[in-house]
Design a protein around this motif. Structure first.
Motif, PDB file in Angstrom:
ATOM      1  N   ILE A  33      90.882  30.598  93.529  1.00 50.66           N
ATOM      2  CA  ILE A  33      90.972  30.545  95.036  1.00 50.66           C
ATOM      3  C   ILE A  33      89.919  31.267  95.829  1.00 50.66           C
ATOM      4  O   ILE A  33      89.393  32.315  95.094  1.00 50.66           O
ATOM      5  CB  ILE A  33      92.213  31.391  95.774  1.00 50.66           C
ATOM      6  N   HIS A  34      89.194  30.790  96.786  1.00 54.28           N
ATOM      7  CA  HIS A  34      88.174  31.227  97.581  1.00 54.28           C
ATOM      8  C   HIS A  34      88.331  32.501  97.870  1.00 54.28           C
ATOM      9  O   HIS A  34      87.503  33.612  97.955  1.00 54.28           O
ATOM     10  CB  HIS A  34      87.766  30.297  98.435  1.00 54.28           C
ATOM     11  N   ALA A  35      89.496  32.851  98.501  1.00 51.04           N
ATOM     12  CA  ALA A  35      89.755  34.349  99.162  1.00 51.04           C
ATOM     13  C   ALA A  35      91.287  34.653  98.882  1.00 51.04           C
ATOM     14  O   ALA A  35      92.014  33.879  99.113  1.00 51.04           O
ATOM     15  CB  ALA A  35      89.399  34.455 100.553  1.00 51.04           C
ATOM     16  N   LEU A  36      91.455  36.027  98.319  1.00 48.64           N
ATOM     17  CA  LEU A  36      92.926  36.027  97.838  1.00 48.64           C
ATOM     18  C   LEU A  36      93.879  36.077  99.058  1.00 48.64           C
ATOM     19  O   LEU A  36      95.027  35.824  98.865  1.00 48.64           O
ATOM     20  CB  LEU A  36      92.536  37.652  97.238  1.00 48.64           C
ATOM     21  N   GLN A  37      93.425  36.582 100.191  1.00 50.09           N
ATOM     22  CA  GLN A  37      94.506  36.207 101.549  1.00 50.09           C
ATOM     23  C   GLN A  37      94.773  35.179 101.627  1.00 50.09           C
ATOM     24  O   GLN A  37      95.917  34.916 102.191  1.00 50.09           O
ATOM     25  CB  GLN A  37      93.599  36.876 102.443  1.00 50.09           C
ATOM     26  N   GLU A  38      94.087  34.127 101.329  1.00 50.19           N
ATOM     27  CA  GLU A  38      94.661  32.585 101.373  1.00 50.19           C
ATOM     28  C   GLU A  38      95.827  32.373 100.491  1.00 50.19           C
ATOM     29  O   GLU A  38      96.800  31.589 101.122  1.00 50.19           O
ATOM     30  CB  GLU A  38      93.705  31.641 100.787  1.00 50.19           C
ATOM     31  N   ARG A  39      96.428  33.200  99.633  1.00 59.07           N
ATOM     32  CA  ARG A  39      97.620  33.082  98.920  1.00 59.07           C
ATOM     33  C   ARG A  39      98.889  33.414  99.940  1.00 59.07           C
ATOM     34  O   ARG A  39      99.994  32.773  99.663  1.00 59.07           O
ATOM     35  CB  ARG A  39      97.769  33.954  97.824  1.00 59.07           C
ATOM     36  N   PHE A  40      98.565  33.794 101.112  1.00 61.83           N
ATOM     37  CA  PHE A  40      99.619  34.177 102.065  1.00 61.83           C
ATOM     38  C   PHE A  40      99.734  33.143 103.017  1.00 61.83           C
ATOM     39  O   PHE A  40     100.527  33.178 104.001  1.00 61.83           O
ATOM     40  CB  PHE A  40      99.353  35.675 102.888  1.00 61.83           C
ATOM     41  N   TYR A  41      98.869  32.192 102.917  1.00 64.12           N
ATOM     42  CA  TYR A  41      99.013  30.918 103.778  1.00 64.12           C
ATOM     43  C   TYR A  41     100.025  30.104 103.688  1.00 64.12           C
ATOM     44  O   TYR A  41     100.538  29.369 104.454  1.00 64.12           O
ATOM     45  CB  TYR A  41      97.754  30.047 104.079  1.00 64.12           C
ATOM     46  N   PHE A  42     100.480  30.148 102.676  1.00 58.33           N
ATOM     47  CA  PHE A  42     101.650  29.008 102.147  1.00 58.33           C
ATOM     48  C   PHE A  42     103.105  29.501 102.420  1.00 58.33           C
ATOM     49  O   PHE A  42     103.375  30.903 102.664  1.00 58.33           O
ATOM     50  CB  PHE A  42     101.799  28.975 100.548  1.00 58.33           C
ATOM     51  N   GLY A  43     104.015  28.589 102.751  1.00 59.21           N
ATOM     52  CA  GLY A  43     105.234  28.703 103.128  1.00 59.21           C
ATOM     53  C   GLY A  43     106.138  29.012 102.163  1.00 59.21           C
ATOM     54  O   GLY A  43     105.639  29.370 100.798  1.00 59.21           O
ATOM     55  N   ASP A  44     107.314  29.465 102.230  1.00 57.90           N
ATOM     56  CA  ASP A  44     108.338  29.839 101.142  1.00 57.90           C
ATOM     57  C   ASP A  44     108.709  28.687 100.343  1.00 57.90           C
ATOM     58  O   ASP A  44     109.454  28.944  99.247  1.00 57.90           O
ATOM     59  CB  ASP A  44     109.624  30.286 101.772  1.00 57.90           C
ATOM     60  N   SER A  45     108.470  27.407 100.505  1.00 59.94           N
ATOM     61  CA  SER A  45     108.692  26.289  99.456  1.00 59.94           C
ATOM     62  C   SER A  45     108.108  26.226  98.224  1.00 59.94           C
ATOM     63  O   SER A  45     108.369  25.551  97.334  1.00 59.94           O
ATOM     64  CB  SER A  45     108.754  25.046 100.302  1.00 59.94           C
TER      65      SER A  45
END
Length: 132
Positions: A33-45
């Motif tokens: 993943i390009h930037a680790l903070q991007e993992r928080f962009y995903f919803g709960d599904s």
């Protein structure tokens, strides 16, 4: 919207609309993943599972190195790792401790963009470009 560049947040929103699996949220495998903070962009599904493909690159380079043995010089052709910018170097250089490295820089010349060598030399070498 036509003509707009899809961002990481937009892609995460699209992938987050995948219906849940029978056992709950879907595991979404993401390589480097390009930037680790991007993992928080995903919803709960979906549950982002972060992996790296660097080990696959190492294995492929090992196979190719073994195939390049020169009977005359009794040497193998080794790979030099080239990074197109400081960001890629900072992220990945520690994963290639046994390889010579080249650091490049992106130069803007009006509307044109060029990559120039900042540190190292690629002359006569087999280079593998590693970018983030």
């Amino acid at each position: 919207i036509e003509g707009e560049i899809a961002t990481a947040r937009t892609l995460a929103r699209i992938l987050s609309n995948v219906p849940p699996c029978r056992g709950g949220p879907m595991d979404l495998l993401i390589f480097d993943i390009h930037a680790l903070q991007e993992r928080f962009y995903f919803g709960d599904s979906v549950v982002p599972v972060l992996e790296s493909a660097v080990s696959l690159l190492h294995r492929k380079m090992d196979v190719l190195t073994a195939q390049t043995f020169d009977l005359e010089t009794k040497e193998y052709q080794h790979f030099t790792i080239a990074f197109p910018d400081e960001g890629a170097y900072m992220r990945y250089h520690s994963m290639f401790p046994n390889h010579e490295t080249i650091i490049c820089a992106k130069v803007r010349d009006g509307e044109k963009r060029r990559i120039t060598v900042k540190e190292g030399s690629a002359a006569g070498k087999h280079c593998v470009l590693v970018d983030d």
